[in-house]
Design a protein around this motif. Structure first.
Motif, PDB file in Angstrom:
ATOM      1  N   ASN A 178       0.862  -1.180   0.000  1.00 43.74           N
ATOM      2  CA  ASN A 178       0.000   0.000   0.000  1.00 43.74           C
ATOM      3  C   ASN A 178       0.895   1.224   0.000  1.00 43.74           C
ATOM      4  OD1 ASN A 178      -2.679  -1.251   0.264  1.00 43.74           O
ATOM      5  ND2 ASN A 178      -1.885  -1.929   2.245  1.00 43.74           N
ATOM      6  N   ILE A 179       0.534   2.200  -0.802  1.00 43.84           N
ATOM      7  CA  ILE A 179       1.311   3.418  -0.958  1.00 43.84           C
ATOM      8  C   ILE A 179       0.513   4.541  -0.309  1.00 43.84           C
ATOM      9  CG2 ILE A 179       2.273   5.033  -2.654  1.00 43.84           C
ATOM     10  CD1 ILE A 179       2.082   2.483  -4.623  1.00 43.84           C
ATOM     11  N   TYR A 180       1.178   5.367   0.493  1.00 38.65           N
ATOM     12  CA  TYR A 180       0.524   6.487   1.153  1.00 38.65           C
ATOM     13  C   TYR A 180       1.117   7.783   0.610  1.00 38.65           C
ATOM     14  CZ  TYR A 180      -1.047   2.916   4.403  1.00 38.65           C
ATOM     15  OH  TYR A 180      -1.629   1.801   4.951  1.00 38.65           O
ATOM     16  N   LEU A 190      -9.188   7.866   1.644  1.00 38.29           N
ATOM     17  CA  LEU A 190      -8.755   8.914   2.559  1.00 38.29           C
ATOM     18  C   LEU A 190      -8.559   8.326   3.955  1.00 38.29           C
ATOM     19  CD1 LEU A 190      -8.300  11.993   3.036  1.00 38.29           C
ATOM     20  CD2 LEU A 190     -10.724  12.097   3.673  1.00 38.29           C
ATOM     21  N   ILE A 191      -7.431   8.655   4.588  1.00 38.43           N
ATOM     22  CA  ILE A 191      -7.187   8.268   5.977  1.00 38.43           C
ATOM     23  C   ILE A 191      -7.649   9.442   6.845  1.00 38.43           C
ATOM     24  CG2 ILE A 191      -5.450   7.600   7.698  1.00 38.43           C
ATOM     25  CD1 ILE A 191      -5.807   5.554   5.390  1.00 38.43           C
ATOM     26  N   GLU A 192      -8.596   9.194   7.709  1.00 43.02           N
ATOM     27  CA  GLU A 192      -9.154  10.270   8.542  1.00 43.02           C
ATOM     28  C   GLU A 192      -8.085  10.838   9.474  1.00 43.02           C
ATOM     29  OE1 GLU A 192     -12.124  11.751   8.349  1.00 43.02           O
ATOM     30  OE2 GLU A 192     -12.645  10.437   6.670  1.00 43.02           O
ATOM     31  N   ARG A 193      -8.049  12.170   9.545  1.00 40.70           N
ATOM     32  CA  ARG A 193      -7.072  12.868  10.389  1.00 40.70           C
ATOM     33  C   ARG A 193      -7.234  12.484  11.853  1.00 40.70           C
ATOM     34  NH1 ARG A 193      -4.333  17.400   8.141  1.00 40.70           N
ATOM     35  NH2 ARG A 193      -3.844  18.126  10.223  1.00 40.70           N
ATOM     36  N   GLU A 194      -6.090  12.457  12.518  1.00 45.10           N
ATOM     37  CA  GLU A 194      -6.000  12.264  13.970  1.00 45.10           C
ATOM     38  C   GLU A 194      -6.452  10.889  14.446  1.00 45.10           C
ATOM     39  OE1 GLU A 194      -4.172  14.449  15.398  1.00 45.10           O
ATOM     40  OE2 GLU A 194      -4.301  15.885  13.751  1.00 45.10           O
ATOM     41  N   THR A 195      -6.676   9.941  13.552  1.00 41.07           N
ATOM     42  CA  THR A 195      -6.947   8.568  13.981  1.00 41.07           C
ATOM     43  C   THR A 195      -5.600   7.896  14.282  1.00 41.07           C
ATOM     44  OG1 THR A 195      -6.819   7.717  11.723  1.00 41.07           O
ATOM     45  CG2 THR A 195      -9.017   8.391  12.521  1.00 41.07           C
ATOM     46  N   ASP A 196      -5.634   6.741  14.915  1.00 43.96           N
ATOM     47  CA  ASP A 196      -4.390   6.009  15.197  1.00 43.96           C
ATOM     48  C   ASP A 196      -3.652   5.671  13.904  1.00 43.96           C
ATOM     49  OD1 ASP A 196      -4.819   6.096  17.922  1.00 43.96           O
ATOM     50  OD2 ASP A 196      -5.609   4.048  18.059  1.00 43.96           O
ATOM     51  N   HIS A 197      -4.396   5.241  12.888  1.00 44.10           N
ATOM     52  CA  HIS A 197      -3.775   4.902  11.600  1.00 44.10           C
ATOM     53  C   HIS A 197      -3.110   6.136  10.997  1.00 44.10           C
ATOM     54  CE1 HIS A 197      -4.211   3.051   7.329  1.00 44.10           C
ATOM     55  NE2 HIS A 197      -3.034   2.821   7.836  1.00 44.10           N
ATOM     56  N   TRP A 198      -3.805   7.266  11.012  1.00 42.35           N
ATOM     57  CA  TRP A 198      -3.251   8.520  10.493  1.00 42.35           C
ATOM     58  C   TRP A 198      -1.970   8.889  11.235  1.00 42.35           C
ATOM     59  CZ3 TRP A 198      -2.258  13.483  12.266  1.00 42.35           C
ATOM     60  CH2 TRP A 198      -2.124  14.473  11.292  1.00 42.35           C
ATOM     61  N   VAL A 227       1.676   9.382   9.550  1.00 44.42           N
ATOM     62  CA  VAL A 227       2.370  10.666   9.680  1.00 44.42           C
ATOM     63  C   VAL A 227       3.760  10.462  10.281  1.00 44.42           C
ATOM     64  CG1 VAL A 227       2.390  12.875  10.912  1.00 44.42           C
ATOM     65  CG2 VAL A 227       0.336  12.131   9.741  1.00 44.42           C
ATOM     66  N   GLU A 228       3.862   9.594  11.269  1.00 44.16           N
ATOM     67  CA  GLU A 228       5.171   9.307  11.873  1.00 44.16           C
ATOM     68  C   GLU A 228       6.126   8.721  10.834  1.00 44.16           C
ATOM     69  OE1 GLU A 228       4.790   6.973  15.453  1.00 44.16           O
ATOM     70  OE2 GLU A 228       3.322   8.390  16.280  1.00 44.16           O
ATOM     71  N   ARG A 229       5.622   7.856   9.984  1.00 45.87           N
ATOM     72  CA  ARG A 229       6.468   7.294   8.921  1.00 45.87           C
ATOM     73  C   ARG A 229       6.924   8.386   7.960  1.00 45.87           C
ATOM     74  NH1 ARG A 229       4.655   1.897   6.341  1.00 45.87           N
ATOM     75  NH2 ARG A 229       6.793   2.093   5.655  1.00 45.87           N
ATOM     76  N   PHE A 230       6.024   9.312   7.607  1.00 46.73           N
ATOM     77  CA  PHE A 230       6.405  10.443   6.761  1.00 46.73           C
ATOM     78  C   PHE A 230       7.459  11.301   7.460  1.00 46.73           C
ATOM     79  CE2 PHE A 230       2.701   9.618   4.073  1.00 46.73           C
ATOM     80  CZ  PHE A 230       3.179   9.999   2.818  1.00 46.73           C
ATOM     81  N   GLN A 231       7.252  11.563   8.754  1.00 46.79           N
ATOM     82  CA  GLN A 231       8.189  12.405   9.491  1.00 46.79           C
ATOM     83  C   GLN A 231       9.562  11.741   9.567  1.00 46.79           C
ATOM     84  OE1 GLN A 231       6.545  14.581  12.525  1.00 46.79           O
ATOM     85  NE2 GLN A 231       8.430  15.700  12.884  1.00 46.79           N
ATOM     86  N   ASN A 232       9.615  10.441   9.801  1.00 41.42           N
ATOM     87  CA  ASN A 232      10.890   9.721   9.846  1.00 41.42           C
ATOM     88  C   ASN A 232      11.600   9.788   8.505  1.00 41.42           C
ATOM     89  OD1 ASN A 232      10.516   9.002  12.517  1.00 41.42           O
ATOM     90  ND2 ASN A 232       9.655   7.006  12.022  1.00 41.42           N
ATOM     91  N   ARG A 233      10.840   9.779   7.433  1.00 46.97           N
ATOM     92  CA  ARG A 233      11.435   9.754   6.099  1.00 46.97           C
ATOM     93  C   ARG A 233      11.781  11.142   5.568  1.00 46.97           C
ATOM     94  NH1 ARG A 233       9.478   6.639   0.618  1.00 46.97           N
ATOM     95  NH2 ARG A 233      11.575   6.601  -0.218  1.00 46.97           N
TER      96      ARG A 233
END
Length: 166
Positions: free
Chosen positions: A46-48, A95-103, A107-113
């Motif tokens: 899956n691509i985000y 769409l991944i809903e904002r502020e959910t655990d999945h979101w 976001v953490e993966r994006f921030q790490n990258r």
């Protein structure tokens, strides 16, 4: 190692060399739009993508969740410009809903990258994360060397033979 095993190993690492993916969306009126987006990928292929709600491709995804993505070898690294190595997937965007655990995890993966810029995006209400779920794909490594990828098993390559081409 057989040729298929070599290509399979290359496929499994191919997207590691990219930070962004070329995306193609279609509007409700059928007008295509090509663009790109930085991405992260999970173990299930899956691509985000984390994109602004103000751009054409985001509106298109709301109107038509079908999207095509392309990872393509840099022209400067290609042995033959007509046979650049490339991987494409036909996907469905969700769409991944904002502020959910999945979101939060994505976001953490994006921030790490990608670093600090993601902190800025987190504060911008128009930025959205879409999950792109592949339904099929194709990996091309050269002339006469193409492999289909089925949603049944996104990890397995199936060589395209002349009888498969119409």
């Amino acid at each position: 190692m057989s040729q298929l095993e070599q290509v399979q190993a290359e496929y499994e690492k191919f997207t590691d060399q990219f930070q962004s993916v070329i995306i193609s969306t279609v509007s409700a009126e059928g007008i295509p739009n090509a663009s790109y987006a930085p991405f992260v990928m999970d173990d299930s292929y899956n691509i985000y993508i984390y994109i602004s709600g103000l751009v054409t491709h985001t509106k298109n995804l709301y109107d038509n969740p079908r999207i095509s993505v392309l990872f393509i070898e840099d022209e400067n690294q290609a042995h033959q410009i007509f046979a650049r190595r490339r991987l494409s997937f036909d996907c469905t965007a969700t769409l991944i809903e904002r502020e959910t655990d999945h979101w939060q995890k994505i976001v953490e993966r994006f921030q790490n990258r990608f670093g600090e810029i993601i902190e800025v995006f987190r504060g911008l209400a128009d930025f959205r994360i879409f999950k792109l779920t592949p339904s099929q794909g194709r990996f091309v490594v050269g002339f006469g060397s193409a492999y289909n990828i089925s949603a049944d098993n996104l990890r397995q390559l199936i060589q395209v033979t002349p009888k498969d081409v119409k």
